[in-house]
Write a protein that holds these residues in place. Structure first.
Motif, PDB file in Angstrom:
ATOM      1  N   SER A  49      54.093 -71.897  57.858  1.00 46.84           N
ATOM      2  CA  SER A  49      52.934 -71.188  57.377  1.00 46.84           C
ATOM      3  C   SER A  49      51.562 -70.822  58.319  1.00 46.84           C
ATOM      4  O   SER A  49      51.691 -70.474  59.903  1.00 46.84           O
ATOM      5  N   ASP A  50      50.895 -70.010  57.188  1.00 52.87           N
ATOM      6  CA  ASP A  50      49.999 -69.065  58.533  1.00 52.87           C
ATOM      7  C   ASP A  50      48.641 -70.103  58.676  1.00 52.87           C
ATOM      8  O   ASP A  50      48.221 -69.561  59.476  1.00 52.87           O
ATOM      9  N   ARG A  51      48.561 -71.183  58.503  1.00 48.58           N
ATOM     10  CA  ARG A  51      47.650 -72.107  59.020  1.00 48.58           C
ATOM     11  C   ARG A  51      48.304 -72.213  60.609  1.00 48.58           C
ATOM     12  O   ARG A  51      47.433 -73.016  61.497  1.00 48.58           O
ATOM     13  N   ASP A  52      48.979 -71.598  61.277  1.00 45.16           N
ATOM     14  CA  ASP A  52      49.698 -72.241  62.345  1.00 45.16           C
ATOM     15  C   ASP A  52      48.009 -71.977  63.397  1.00 45.16           C
ATOM     16  O   ASP A  52      49.061 -71.527  64.312  1.00 45.16           O
ATOM     17  N   LYS A  53      47.634 -71.159  62.520  1.00 45.84           N
ATOM     18  CA  LYS A  53      46.759 -69.780  63.669  1.00 45.84           C
ATOM     19  C   LYS A  53      45.443 -70.538  63.834  1.00 45.84           C
ATOM     20  O   LYS A  53      45.043 -70.570  64.977  1.00 45.84           O
ATOM     21  N   ASN A  54      44.863 -71.406  62.994  1.00 47.57           N
ATOM     22  CA  ASN A  54      44.069 -72.070  64.303  1.00 47.57           C
ATOM     23  C   ASN A  54      44.715 -73.023  64.212  1.00 47.57           C
ATOM     24  O   ASN A  54      43.319 -74.764  64.680  1.00 47.57           O
ATOM     25  N   ARG A  55      45.859 -74.145  64.692  1.00 50.01           N
ATOM     26  CA  ARG A  55      46.300 -75.378  64.667  1.00 50.01           C
ATOM     27  C   ARG A  55      47.592 -75.238  64.597  1.00 50.01           C
ATOM     28  O   ARG A  55      48.214 -74.492  65.022  1.00 50.01           O
ATOM     29  N   MET A  56      47.988 -76.871  65.470  1.00 47.74           N
ATOM     30  CA  MET A  56      49.247 -76.726  65.977  1.00 47.74           C
ATOM     31  C   MET A  56      49.548 -77.538  64.851  1.00 47.74           C
ATOM     32  O   MET A  56      49.427 -78.555  64.463  1.00 47.74           O
ATOM     33  N   LEU A  57      51.289 -76.806  64.551  1.00 43.56           N
ATOM     34  CA  LEU A  57      52.126 -77.399  63.527  1.00 43.56           C
ATOM     35  C   LEU A  57      53.486 -77.754  63.701  1.00 43.56           C
ATOM     36  O   LEU A  57      53.901 -76.948  64.609  1.00 43.56           O
TER      37      LEU A  57
ATOM     38  N   ASN B 204      49.080 -84.348  63.792  1.00 43.07           N
ATOM     39  CA  ASN B 204      48.909 -86.455  63.904  1.00 43.07           C
ATOM     40  C   ASN B 204      49.243 -86.282  62.458  1.00 43.07           C
ATOM     41  O   ASN B 204      49.637 -87.966  62.487  1.00 43.07           O
ATOM     42  N   GLY B 205      50.382 -85.813  62.537  1.00 39.79           N
ATOM     43  CA  GLY B 205      51.428 -86.477  61.241  1.00 39.79           C
ATOM     44  C   GLY B 205      50.747 -86.155  59.812  1.00 39.79           C
ATOM     45  O   GLY B 205      51.493 -86.458  58.258  1.00 39.79           O
ATOM     46  N   ASN B 206      49.573 -85.614  59.700  1.00 33.30           N
ATOM     47  CA  ASN B 206      49.094 -85.067  58.521  1.00 33.30           C
ATOM     48  C   ASN B 206      50.027 -84.516  57.689  1.00 33.30           C
ATOM     49  O   ASN B 206      50.020 -82.554  57.842  1.00 33.30           O
ATOM     50  N   GLN B 207      50.297 -83.968  56.051  1.00 36.11           N
ATOM     51  CA  GLN B 207      50.612 -83.151  55.574  1.00 36.11           C
ATOM     52  C   GLN B 207      49.691 -81.855  55.261  1.00 36.11           C
ATOM     53  O   GLN B 207      48.806 -82.066  55.177  1.00 36.11           O
ATOM     54  N   VAL B 208      50.201 -81.047  55.928  1.00 36.73           N
ATOM     55  CA  VAL B 208      49.825 -79.469  55.995  1.00 36.73           C
ATOM     56  C   VAL B 208      49.706 -79.314  54.715  1.00 36.73           C
ATOM     57  O   VAL B 208      49.244 -77.833  54.500  1.00 36.73           O
ATOM     58  N   GLU B 209      50.809 -78.834  54.300  1.00 34.50           N
ATOM     59  CA  GLU B 209      51.724 -77.913  52.717  1.00 34.50           C
ATOM     60  C   GLU B 209      52.633 -79.183  52.249  1.00 34.50           C
ATOM     61  O   GLU B 209      53.233 -80.169  53.003  1.00 34.50           O
ATOM     62  N   ASN B 210      52.625 -78.827  51.049  1.00 32.26           N
ATOM     63  CA  ASN B 210      53.034 -79.292  49.871  1.00 32.26           C
ATOM     64  C   ASN B 210      54.855 -79.366  50.346  1.00 32.26           C
ATOM     65  O   ASN B 210      55.570 -78.156  50.852  1.00 32.26           O
ATOM     66  N   PRO B 211      55.992 -79.979  50.646  1.00 33.42           N
ATOM     67  CA  PRO B 211      57.211 -79.647  50.615  1.00 33.42           C
ATOM     68  C   PRO B 211      57.271 -78.894  49.811  1.00 33.42           C
ATOM     69  O   PRO B 211      57.180 -79.220  48.463  1.00 33.42           O
TER      70      PRO B 211
END
Length: 913
Positions: free
Chosen positions: A193-201, A251-258
């Protein structure tokens, strides 16, 4: 990271293979749905090497509510497409220095419409594993931005302005070959996911094969998102896996839809074909033409039937026997149908063939395909292609004349067809030589022989021989093109043997008409017989067999018949005026033969019988009212020699006409009346003369017996004789007397039995004390001791002894009806010194000793004393008692055994009672 480029029309932007998202224009309803490929041109940058089964691209087709479409690639040698539009390589390809275009066609099965899309394959210059789809200049009208997941795509509105819309994460199916031998875990794809640039996934996958059974097949690096397989896959076990990829923060929060990940297991040729049976059985009629269907063999392959791995091809490896040709059969290499390819199948030469069938996958490729074999047994069934043939041209037989149901000859044939079938069973037919049908030929079902049999008598004197022509056929007709050979027809020569036949009377029976009364010795007729044996000189003699009245005789030499008694039509042997006599004619042949003939004589009537009165006896009351009796006449002759009759009272005796009158009523009846009013009881005979109406009338005076009796008011006789006659007979009276006597005897026996029973009851009462009477016990004393012998005493023995000792002397006592079971009881001894004493004491002491003897029977018996006295006079017996004894014994214990033994204890113990 998987980067995707796509080609679209200027008005629409859609992610390739996006099954999760439909086109925006379809969602918003701003643009009409167009049926066809979503792209017509694809540009794919690939690695130089393509592995077998490696996916190239997924083409997307917009159905728009139409029917199902079927995909097909133009280059069928190198590529294939599945039903989802996935294009993959069929074998290993090297694209280095080459540019390759793949055409994909979509066929509508209902409308027959065809759409086409083109895929351009370009070799990527670097070693990057990325596959990019770039837009073609020929179709691109508007530049689409690079797609990274997640991202906001740019969509053209209806008014021409742009609007960003959040898109879902879509990944095309992943193809993984089964039975891979690489190092495990083996990387498949990287999910990012491209959101791994500003947070750890953290990445994860779920579903069967990951965290559900079978677990652990697929794993994912939670940090890098690298999805890997941990062991070889088996398509025959699981052909595809459906996983879901998840992206969450720390924290276990869903970042992307499965998103759904489909992993297809690409088939490898790892299974041999298997035949459904190890031995197949089939059949085909003999003489079948080339191309006749025989049977079908079937094999299955667990590999994917849509690929070459599961596509089987059949072939015949061998044929046994190789007669008449080594290639009598062929097999459809795709369906397994076996057919004939050559003529000449003959069951009489080869009954069955054995074929070895081979099934090979990879479309029959002998180099790469796997094979297996099975055995096929083809039985050649019989048809009627062989006619029965006689074993010889001429058969011979002979039979005696006049015999029927006799087998003359056995006709044998051979037939090469299968035994005991309709094509083998023969049917025989006489086609010439028997115009009158005197022969028939049934078939023996076991041997198939024809049994020539005589069914009608044959006369040797008329026909001495027969020459028959016989034809043999089968129960079923011969197959087309085969005709009966000459050997199916034979000649049978039958010779007739002469026999001594019986003479025959002609005519038989012979009828003649005679008048009764013919006198004895009259010649009637000649009744002769003819000998059928014209070629034998024989003499015939005649004799009489049946003549019930013994009226006729026959001349033994010439057959003349004459009477030996008068013929009487009224004889009981005449039936309906006919009299039958049977004669026999015998020849002198060897052995002699005889025949019979019947002479039927019809006797006509003459007036030879006088009439008589009927009934012969009547009854009449003393004072008859009315006093008339109706009479008739009986005449055995026939009319006109019988009635009408004339009735008349005889003149004598003279009192007949004084007491009776006779009036003729008609030609058949008369009435007898009493002249006086009273006639005493008795039996009267009235003579009546009756004359018939014959040509020479005959008269007869017969006596009518009239029984006069006393009558009751009803006019019926009441005399004793009539009562006896109408009542019981002598036998019935005797039976009644016997029954009365038997009844009296039974009554007497019953009285005697009652008296005996009373006596027995009184005897039992003497032995039972009233106070010891026990009702539930039956005491039966059916033995009587002593009787009259107890009263026959020898009183000479009862004398006063001369000298008696003070001590007891031993008295020997013996019971004549008892054998001692124990030692002799020690009876008391009496003193031997003689002294006066009472004889009563002596007897009482002996009685006491006997009462105390345990071996003595419990009933009266005779006691014999062997002591001899010395002439003393016997004393009175009235003083006898058993009050003293020299040997007392205690019997009180018997009282404990019940009432009956208590009575015995009182008797033997000497109690007061």
């Amino acid at each position: 990271m998987l980067r995707v480029w796509m080609l679209m029309a200027a008005v629409q932007v859609v992610v390739v293979g996006g099954e999760a998202e439909q086109s925006l224009s379809s969602k918003q309803g701003s643009l009409p749905c167009t049926r066809g490929f979503t792209q017509e041109e694809y540009i794919i940058e690939m690695e130089p090497e393509l592995a077998k089964g490696q996916a190239v691209c997924n083409v997307s087709f917009q159905v728009c509510g139409g029917g199902k479409v079927w995909f097909q690639v133009g280059d069928k040698h190198d590529f294939s497409v599945n039903e989802d539009g996935g294009v993959y390589a069929l074998h290993h390809l090297n694209l280095l220095g080459k540019e390759k275009a793949v055409l994909v066609y979509a066929h509508d099965l209902q409308t027959k419409q065809v759409w086409k899309a083109r895929i351009h394959l370009h070799v990527h210059p670097s070693n990057s594993t990325r596959t990019e789809v770039k837009p073609s200049d020929a179709t691109l009208t508007q530049q689409v931005p690079e797609i990274l997941f997640p991202w906001r795509s740019v969509v053209v509105r209806g008014d021409g302005t742009l609007r960003r819309v959040k898109r879902d994460w879509v990944i095309p199916p992943i193809n993984v070959p089964e039975n891979s031998r690489g190092q495990f875990p083996e990387d498949l794809v990287r999910i990012r996911s491209d959101r791994d640039k500003n947070r750890m996934l953290r990445y994860s996958v779920t579903g069967p094969g990951a965290d559900q059974p079978p677990t652990g097949i697929f794993i994912i690096n939670p940090i890098s998102g690298q999805l890997s397989v941990t062991k070889p896959l088996d398509r025959e076990h699981i052909s595809n896996f459906h996983l879901r990829a998840h992206a969450v923060d720390l924290n276990g929060n869903q970042v992307e839809n499965p998103i759904d990940i489909v992993i297809n297991v690409i088939d490898q040729n790892d299974n041999r074909p298997e035949f459904t049976h190890s031995i197949f059985n089939g059949s085909v009629p003999e003489g079948s033409k080339p191309g006749s269907f025989v049977m079908t063999v079937t094999a299955v392959d667990k590999d994917d039937p849509k690929t070459a791995n599961g596509m089987l091809r059949y072939k015949i490896l061998s044929q046994n026997p190789q007669s008449p040709s080594s290639n009598m059969f062929t097999i459809n290499n795709k369906t397994g149908d076996i057919i004939t390819v050559a003529a000449g199948l003959d069951r009489e030469k080869v009954t069955q063939y054995t074929l070895i069938i081979q099934a090979t996958d990879m479309e029959g490729n002998p180099t790469y395909g796997l094979s297996n074999t099975a055995t096929t047994v083809i039985r050649i069934t019989d048809v009627n292609d062989n006619a029965p043939e006689f074993t010889t041209e001429t058969f011979f037989g002979e039979v005696h004349e006049n015999r029927v149901n006799v087998i003359v000859a056995n006709l044998t044939v051979t037939d090469k067809d299968q035994p005991h079938t309709p094509a083998w069973s023969a049917v025989y037919r006489i086609i010439a030589g028997d115009p009158t049908g005197r022969f028939s030929i049934p078939t023996d079902p076991t041997t198939n022989e024809g049994l020539l049999t005589v069914v009608k008598p044959i006369d040797y004197e008329s026909t001495r021989a027969f020459m028959l022509t016989v034809e043999a056929e089968n129960e079923v007709t011969l197959v087309r093109g085969i005709h009966l050979p000459r050997q199916s027809t034979a000649t049978v020569s039958v010779r007739i043997l002469d026999l001594n036949e019986s003479p025959e009377f002609r005519p038989n029976p012979k009828s003649m008409r005679l008048e009764e009364g013919l006198s004895a010795g009259s010649m009637l007729t000649t009744f002769t017989a003819q000998d059928p044996d014209r070629y034998m000189r024989q003499t015939i003699k005649y004799s009489k067999m049946y003549d019930p009245a013994n009226w006729l005789e026959i001349n033994p030499a010439n057959g003349q018949i004459s009477t030996i008694a008068i013929l009487d039509r009224e004889s009981p042997y005449i039936k309906n005026n006919h009299y039958n006599v049977t004669f026999m004619a015998s020849d002198n042949g060897t052995p002699p033969a005889s025949g019979t003939g019947t002479l039927q004589i019809y006797l006509t009537d003459i007036n030879d019988n006088a009439p008589h009165v009927f009934p012969p006896e009547v009854e009449m009351c003393e004072r008859p009212e009315p006093n008339a009796l109706n009479l008739t006449a009986s005449d055995p002759d026939l009319s006109p020699n019988a009635g009408p009759f004339a009735f008349e009272l005889a003149n004598r005796p003279s009192d007949v006409r004084r007491n009776w009158t006779l009036h003729r009523l008609n030609g058949e009846h008369a009435q007898l009346r009493l002249r006086i009013g009273f006639l005493a009881s008795g039996l009267y005979e009235v003579p009546i003369t009756i004359t018939d109406s014959g040509n020479l009338p005959m008269s007869n005076t017969s006596y009518l017996r009239v029984k006069v009796c006393q009558c009751d008011h009803h006019g019926d006789c009441v005399d004793m004789e009539r009562i006896i006659a109408a009542g019981l007979g002598t036998g019935a009276i005797i039976a009644i007397l016997i029954c009365i006597i038997i009844l009296l005897v039974l009554v007497l026996l019953f009285v005697m039995w009652m008296k005996r029973r009373d006596k027995e009851r009184q005897a039992k009462q003497l032995l039972i004390d009233p106070e010891d009477d026990v009702r539930d016990n039956i005491l039966k004393y059916d033995e009587e001791g002593g009787g009259e012998e107890d009263q026959d005493y020898d009183l000479s023995q009862l004398q006063q002894p001369d000298a008696l000792e003070p001590e007891c002397v031993k008295v020997g006592i013996r019971r004549l009806d008892e054998r001692p079971l124990h030692h002799d009881h020690q009876y008391p001894l009496r003193s031997a010194a003689p002294h006066p004493g009472d004889i009563g004491d002596f007897i009482h002491e002996g009685l006491k000793a006997a009462d105390n003897d345990p071996t003595a029977p419990p009933y009266d018996s005779l006691l014999v004393f062997d002591y001899e006295g010395s002439g003393s006079t016997a004393g009175s017996l009235s003083s006898l008692h058993s009050s003293s004894s020299c040997g007392d014994q205690d019997y009180d214990y018997l009282g404990d055994w019940g009432p009956r033994f208590r009575k015995l204890a009182d008797l033997y113990g000497g109690g007061d009672d």
